[in-house]
Design an enzyme around this catalytic site. Sequence first.
Site, PDB file in Angstrom:
ATOM      1  CE  LYS A  22     -33.175   4.785 -25.643  1.00  0.00           C
ATOM      2  NZ  LYS A  22     -33.945   6.123 -26.150  1.00  0.00           N
ATOM      3  CG  ASN A  23     -37.259   5.271 -25.027  1.00  0.00           C
ATOM      4  OD1 ASN A  23     -36.110   5.835 -24.471  1.00  0.00           O
ATOM      5  ND2 ASN A  23     -37.603   5.338 -26.121  1.00  0.00           N
ATOM      6  CB  CYS A 117     -32.947  15.550 -33.268  1.00  0.00           C
ATOM      7  SG  CYS A 117     -33.269  13.642 -32.868  1.00  0.00           S
ATOM      8  NE  ARG A 122     -37.003  13.239 -31.184  1.00  0.00           N
ATOM      9  CZ  ARG A 122     -36.391  12.566 -30.593  1.00  0.00           C
ATOM     10  NH1 ARG A 122     -35.130  12.106 -30.727  1.00  0.00           N
ATOM     11  NH2 ARG A 122     -36.962  12.032 -29.343  1.00  0.00           N
ATOM     12  CB  VAL A 124     -39.427  20.692 -26.138  1.00  0.00           C
ATOM     13  CG1 VAL A 124     -38.795  19.612 -26.236  1.00  0.00           C
ATOM     14  CG2 VAL A 124     -38.726  22.109 -26.173  1.00  0.00           C
ATOM     15  CG  ASP A 308     -38.507   4.178 -31.152  1.00  0.00           C
ATOM     16  OD1 ASP A 308     -38.127   5.011 -31.832  1.00  0.00           O
ATOM     17  OD2 ASP A 308     -38.809   4.300 -30.035  1.00  0.00           O
ATOM     18  CB  VAL A 330     -44.126   9.321 -35.313  1.00  0.00           C
ATOM     19  CG1 VAL A 330     -43.473   9.819 -34.011  1.00  0.00           C
ATOM     20  CG2 VAL A 330     -44.955   8.300 -35.129  1.00  0.00           C
ATOM     21  NE  ARG A 400     -28.421   8.286 -27.279  1.00  0.00           N
ATOM     22  CZ  ARG A 400     -29.392   9.010 -27.895  1.00  0.00           C
ATOM     23  NH1 ARG A 400     -29.492   9.149 -29.248  1.00  0.00           N
ATOM     24  NH2 ARG A 400     -30.661   9.295 -27.289  1.00  0.00           N
TER      25      ARG A 400
END
Length: 430
Positions: A22-23, A117, A122, A124, A308, A330, A400
């Site tokens: 996915k990423n 989130c 998170r 930017v 993850d 993280v 997702r």
Amino acid sequence: MDKLLVRGGQRLDGEIHASGAKNAALPALIASLLADSPLQVGNIPHLRDITTTLELLQHLGASVQVDEKLAIQVDASQLRVLRAPYKLVRTMRASILVLGPLLARFGEAEVSLPGGCAIGSRPVNLHIKGLEMMGAEVDIAGGYIRARVPGGRLQGARILFDTSTVTGTENLMMAATLAEGVTVLENTAREPEVVDLARCLVSMGAKIEGAGSDIIRIQGVRKLHGAVHHVIPDRIEAATYLVAAAVTRGRIRVRGVKALFLDAVIGKLREAGASVDVAADGVELRMPDAPIQAVDIRTAPFPAFPTDMQAQFVLLNSIAHGTATITETVFDNRFMHVQELQRMGAQIEIRGNTVFVHGVDHLSGAQVMATDLRASACLVLAGLVAEGETAIDRIYHIDRGYESIEEKLTQCGAHIRRIPAPPAAISVAG
Ligand code: EPU
């Protein structure tokens, strides 16, 4: 909303094919915005986030075609809109990745701020700061990032990231491909997905060196063209299935995955007592009948242990022998799964960014709620080992990021089924 019902107690045994990552697929599709001819991306997983990305690209004016082998071709030669709206960005934070490419190719772009989130704040800010260093003027108003380049073309710059950021590195790497002169990115993310994007961009005509290290050098070019790109297998999906085999005392072979991307996870699985065989075409895990050993974990950027996979290892430790600590470095709020596991009988304490997990003999099935993608995967694994039935609500999170999770687990012997949401009630106006 759909639910998953999982009946625990089956040892999983079988073979699973890893889907495309996915990423890696999301940035590759978005890279099409840089090109003046169609980009074809193969090995795309069938996921909700991919659909959202395609909707976003189409919203901008790109045309999207899916061929008989499910490769997706995006033609962004004629874009009409340079604005990513809140309704699309809200459901998928990776939408921020359109900012760099649009700004680099058209000299202006407007992207909604992603907002809150479930796994932490998170921000930017590093994406924005980097683009400003390349000459963009950025204004944040009304929930939108509005950026323009006064001279029309971004300028190469030397940019040092304060923190290693995956999408931040990807955004600036894409922006730099069409900038004037050389851009040097320092303290860059080394994740395999960043390397895969660099590979895609190079096949489109970009000049990039150093992807996979912490310094990336990009020599800007005037134009990029379409190409054919095949995304790498999903290391997080694969690792999740290896944990499924470990916690059910079973055996699973995940085909297609590159073991090199999974060193940190495989090391921890071996420490927990699993026997892991690595072959050129995949990884096989067998769990002997001895107790699972608790393993301490500290998440960090690649090549260290991935955030993850943190939730899945909280579950593994929940049923292991002994006490272990898991420290999340993280994200600042990625322990939402802990409360749900506690409802199933897990003994876990949260202290700051560390959880102390005291292994218990068994978990009991319960009604639980998925809060984010990886938390949902952890709850599915919990359901596989719990006594009785676990009903997982808000399962759209799992759609997702995990392609056909019920089918893949069922083919290894799991008892898991999806209960579709009842149709919405129809109200009749009098
Ligand atoms: N950060 C900042 N400022 C920025 C950007 C990041 O402070 O401008 C901080 C973040 O708040 C976080 C840290 O830097 O504390 C690292 O975040 P990063 O930017 O690397 O995360 P991301 O790019 O938003 C990607 C993946 C995530 C994965 C992380 C970490 C994609 C689309 N998403 O997110 O994947 O957890 O890297 O590896 O690539 C998932 O698949 O479930 C998922 C959340």
